[in-house]
Design an enzyme around this catalytic site. Structure first.
Site, PDB file in Angstrom:
ATOM      1  CB  THR A 155      -0.916   0.061   1.248  1.00  0.00           C
ATOM      2  OG1 THR A 155      -0.097   0.198   2.402  1.00  0.00           O
ATOM      3  CG2 THR A 155      -1.780  -1.185   1.385  1.00  0.00           C
ATOM      4  CG  HIS A 156       0.420   4.357   1.333  1.00  0.00           C
ATOM      5  ND1 HIS A 156      -0.386   5.465   1.208  1.00  0.00           N
ATOM      6  CD2 HIS A 156      -0.178   3.558   2.258  1.00  0.00           C
ATOM      7  CE1 HIS A 156      -1.420   5.360   2.042  1.00  0.00           C
ATOM      8  NE2 HIS A 156      -1.324   4.206   2.679  1.00  0.00           N
ATOM      9  CB  SER A 277      19.667   2.065 -24.701  1.00  0.00           C
ATOM     10  OG  SER A 277      20.435   3.231 -24.907  1.00  0.00           O
ATOM     11  CE  LYS A 283      18.609   2.766 -20.057  1.00  0.00           C
ATOM     12  NZ  LYS A 283      17.517   3.252 -19.383  1.00  0.00           N
ATOM     13  CG  ASN A 285      15.177   0.671 -22.199  1.00  0.00           C
ATOM     14  OD1 ASN A 285      15.725   0.624 -21.096  1.00  0.00           O
ATOM     15  ND2 ASN A 285      15.638   1.391 -23.205  1.00  0.00           N
ATOM     16  CD  GLU A 290       9.219   2.539 -20.592  1.00  0.00           C
ATOM     17  OE1 GLU A 290       9.521   3.207 -21.591  1.00  0.00           O
ATOM     18  OE2 GLU A 290      10.053   2.149 -19.761  1.00  0.00           O
ATOM     19  CE1 TYR A 317     -25.406  12.019 -39.346  1.00  0.00           C
ATOM     20  CE2 TYR A 317     -25.922  13.882 -40.762  1.00  0.00           C
ATOM     21  CZ  TYR A 317     -25.022  12.938 -40.307  1.00  0.00           C
ATOM     22  OH  TYR A 317     -23.750  12.912 -40.806  1.00  0.00           O
ATOM     23  CD  GLN A 322     -18.360  13.065 -42.293  1.00  0.00           C
ATOM     24  OE1 GLN A 322     -19.312  12.855 -43.026  1.00  0.00           O
ATOM     25  NE2 GLN A 322     -17.367  13.851 -42.641  1.00  0.00           N
ATOM     26  CE  LYS A 325     -19.234   7.299 -39.739  1.00  0.00           C
ATOM     27  NZ  LYS A 325     -19.864   8.533 -39.175  1.00  0.00           N
TER      28      LYS A 325
HETATM   29  N1  ARG Z   1     -20.673  10.556 -43.661  1.00  0.00           N
HETATM   30  C1  ARG Z   1     -21.864  10.789 -42.918  1.00  0.00           C
HETATM   31  C2  ARG Z   1     -21.622  10.462 -41.440  1.00  0.00           C
HETATM   32  O1  ARG Z   1     -20.684   9.793 -41.179  1.00  0.00           O
HETATM   33  C3  ARG Z   1     -22.967   9.931 -43.435  1.00  0.00           C
HETATM   34  C4  ARG Z   1     -24.342  10.471 -43.229  1.00  0.00           C
HETATM   35  C5  ARG Z   1     -24.584  11.603 -44.128  1.00  0.00           C
HETATM   36  N2  ARG Z   1     -25.889  12.138 -43.939  1.00  0.00           N
HETATM   37  C6  ARG Z   1     -26.178  13.378 -44.305  1.00  0.00           C
HETATM   38  N3  ARG Z   1     -27.354  13.790 -44.106  1.00  0.00           N
HETATM   39  N4  ARG Z   1     -25.258  14.157 -44.824  1.00  0.00           N
HETATM   40  O2  ARG Z   1     -22.337  10.841 -40.565  1.00  0.00           O
END
Ligand code: ARG
Length: 471
Positions: A155-156, A277, A283, A285, A290, A317, A322, A325
Site C-alpha cells: 500500500t502506498h 538503447s 539497457k 527497456n 510503457e 441527425y 460524422q 468515427k
Molecule cells: N458521412 C456521414 C456520417 O458519417 C454519413 C451520413 C450523411 N448524412 C447526411 N445527411 N449528410 O455521418
C-alpha cells in the site's frame, strides 16, 4: 481585382469544402458492414414487394460481387467518392444500371450510417471480448501455478503484508472479468437495428423493420426513428469500457515496469518484448509496457471527444456526428493491439520467485501478524502495536528481520514471546491463515480459481449466438 482571382478562389474553396465534408478516407473501414446492411435492406424490399424478386436478386448478387472485388483488391475504394455509401451505390449502378438506382428506396444515409457504425462496433465488442478472454486464460494459469509464490503486497508502494503472486494476478483477473461483463452489458443494450428510421421520421414505404433486424442478428428494431438516427450512446459506452480496459492495462504495466527494474528484479520481461538503447549497451527497456501505458491517453481522448461532440446536438441527425468515427476507430484498434501484445508479454515473462520471497521477508510484512501474536497471548492490541513498533526499529538498526531475532532478544521487549512465535510470523503462516473469501491463502485462492475456471468455460454473448442460429 476580385474578378482576376475570384473564379479561381471559388474553385479552390469548393475543393476544400468537398474534402472537408468527405468521409470516405475513414468510413471505408466499414465497407463490409455497409454492403451487409444494403443486402438486408434489399432482401426486405423484395419480401415486401417494394422491389420485384428479380430486382432484389440482381442487386444482392451485384453487392456480393462488389464485396468480393474489393476484398480481392480488384476494386479500389478511392477518394473520388464522398463516402462509402456513395461508393457502393455508384458501383452498383455502373454494373447493373437502373436496377441499382433502386437500392436506396425507403432509406436515408442517416439511418444507413447509424446501422453501419452499429454493426462495426458490435463486431469490435466481440473481438475485444475474445482478446480479453485470452488474457484471462493466461492470468488463470499464473494464478494456478503460484498459490505458494510469496511476495510482498503493497500500500502506498510500501511493503505492507505478504501475499502470493496468485493473489496479485487474481486482482487483475477480477478487473478484466468486469471489463468483459461491461462489454456484454453494452451489447445487450445496443443490439437493436436503426435501419428504417429514414432521415428522421421513418418512411411511407411498408418496410418490415423486424425482418431486417432479424436478418442482421439484432434483437429487434429501435423504437423511435429520431433517436434511431442520432443515438451514439452505445459508442460512448463502448469507448468508456475501452478506456477502463486501458486504465487496467496501464496500472498493470506500471507494476511490471517497477517489477522489471534493477531495484526490484521481481520479473524479467522476455527479450521479444523488450528493446535496447542506442547508446547504453547494458539497457533492456520495457518499451511495450510503457507504450501500452502511454496509449491510454488517446483512448480516453476518443471518449472525451465524442462526449463533447454529442453534447450540443439538437435532434435528429447533424453532420457533427460524422466525427464519431476517426478517433473511435483508432481507440478500437489501439485497445485490441494493446490487449494482444500485453497478453504475449505476460505469458512469456519470467517471475523471479526467490527475489519476491526475499523481498517479502525483508520488509517487516509480518509486523501485523507479530502484533496479532501478542494479542492472542493476552496483550491489548494498542500495547502490542507499540511493542512491535519498537522491535521494528531495533531490527532496522541491526539490519535484520523480526524472525532473525533470538527468543531472548524478543523477550526483552515482551516476556510473552515464546518459541511458537517463529511459526506464527513465518511468511507461510501470514499468508495461509488469511482464509476468508478473497484473501491470499492457498485454500481461499483455490476456491476462487475453481470459480474462475467455470466462468471461463461460459460462452459469451449467448443470447446473440442464439439469435444468429435461429435465423
Ligand atoms: N458521412 C456521414 C456520417 O458519417 C454519413 C451520413 C450523411 N448524412 C447526411 N445527411 N449528410 O455521418
Amino acid at each position: 481585382m476580385a474578378q482576376l482571382w475570384g473564379g479561381r478562389f471559388t474553385k479552390e474553396t469548393d475543393q476544400l469544402v468537398y474534402q472537408f465534408n468527405a468521409s470516405i478516407s475513414f468510413d471505408k473501414k466499414f465497407f463490409r458492414q455497409d454492403i451487409e446492411g444494403s443486402k438486408a435492406h434489399v432482401a426486405m424490399l423484395g419480401k415486401q414487394e417494394i422491389l420485384t424478386k428479380q430486382e432484389m436478386q440482381d442487386i444482392i448478387k451485384c453487392l456480393d460481387e462488389i464485396m468480393q472485388d474489393v476484398e480481392a483488391g480488384k476494386l479500389q475504394i478511392t477518394e473520388q467518392y464522398e463516402d462509402i455509401h456513395s461508393f457502393v451505390e455508384a458501383n452498383l449502378i455502373e454494373r447493373i444500371g437502373d436496377t441499382g438506382k433502386k437500392l436506396h428506396t425507403g432509406r436515408s444515409r442517416n439511418d444507413q450510417v447509424a446501422l453501419d457504425m452499429r454493426l462495426y462496433t458490435r463486431l469490435q465488442i466481440l473481438e475485444t471480448d475474445g482478446l480479453l478472454k485470452e488474457l484471462l486464460t493466461v492470468l488463470l494459469r499464473l494464478m494456478k501455478e503460484n498459490t505458494d509464490t510469496i511476495m510482498p503486497g503493497f500500500t502506498h508502494l510500501q511493503k505492507a503484508q505478504p501475499i502470493t503472486l496468485s493473489h496479485h494476478m487474481g486482482a487483475y483477473f477480477e478487473m478484466f472479468k468486469r471489463d468483459r461483463m461491461r462489454l456484454s452489458d453494452i451489447f445487450e443494450r445496443m443490439n437493436y437495428c436503426p435501419l428504417g428510421s429514414g432521415a428522421l421520421a421513418g418512411t411511407t414505404y411498408p418496410l418490415d423493420r423486424d425482418y431486417t433486424a432479424k436478418l442482421m442478428g439484432f434483437y429487434g428494431p429501435t423504437l423511435n426513428s429520431m433517436d434511431g438516427v442520432s443515438d451514439r450512446d452505445y459508442l460512448l459506452e463502448f469507448l468508456a469500457a475501452l478506456s477502463t480496459i486501458m486504465m487496467h492495462l496501464s496500472r498493470f504495466c506500471e507494476e511490471i515496469i517497477i517489477w522489471n527494474s534493477n531495484e526490484y528484479q521481481f520479473v524479467e520481461i522476455d527479450d521479444a518484448y523488450s528493446t535496447g538503447s542506442s547508446i547504453m549497451p547494458q539497457k533492456k527497456n520495457p518499451d511495450i509496457a510503457e507504450l501500452v501505458r502511454g496509449k491510454t491517453g488517446r483512448v480516453y481522448a476518443a471518449l472525451v471527444s465524442l462526449l463533447t461532440t454529442m453534447k450540443g446536438i439538437p435532434l435528429a441527425y447533424n453532420k457533427d456526428m460524422q466525427e464519431d468515427k476517426e478517433l473511435a476507430f483508432d481507440a478500437m484498434d489501439t485497445v485490441k493491439n494493446c490487449v494482444a501484445l500485453f497478453t504475449g508479454m505476460v505469458d512469456t515473462m519470467k517471475f523471479n520467485r526467490d527475489v519476491m520471497r526475499k523481498s517479502a521477508n525483508n520488509g517487516f510484512t509480518n509486523a501485523t501478524d507479530a502484533a496479532d501474536y501478542l494479542v492472542k497471548k493476552g496483550v491489548p492490541f494498542r500495547d502490542a502495536h507499540g511493542i512491535i513498533g519498537q522491535i521494528v526499529l531495533y531490527c532496522i538498526e541491526k539490519n535484520i528481520a523480526i524472525d532473525d531475532m533470538k527468543l531472548e532478544e524478543l523477550q526483552k521487549f515482551s516476556p510473552v514471546f515464546a518459541k511458537d512465535v517463529y511459526e506464527a510470523v513465518s511468511m507461510e503462516t501470514c499468508v495461509n491463515t488469511r482464509c476468508t473469501t478473497g484473501a491470499p491463502s492457498r485454500t481461499a485462492m483455490e476456491q476462487v480459481i475453481a470459480i474462475e475456471e467455470e466462468y471461463l468455460k461460459e460462452e459469451a454473448f449467448q443470447e446473440f449466438a442464439d439469435t444468429i442460429s435461429e435465423k
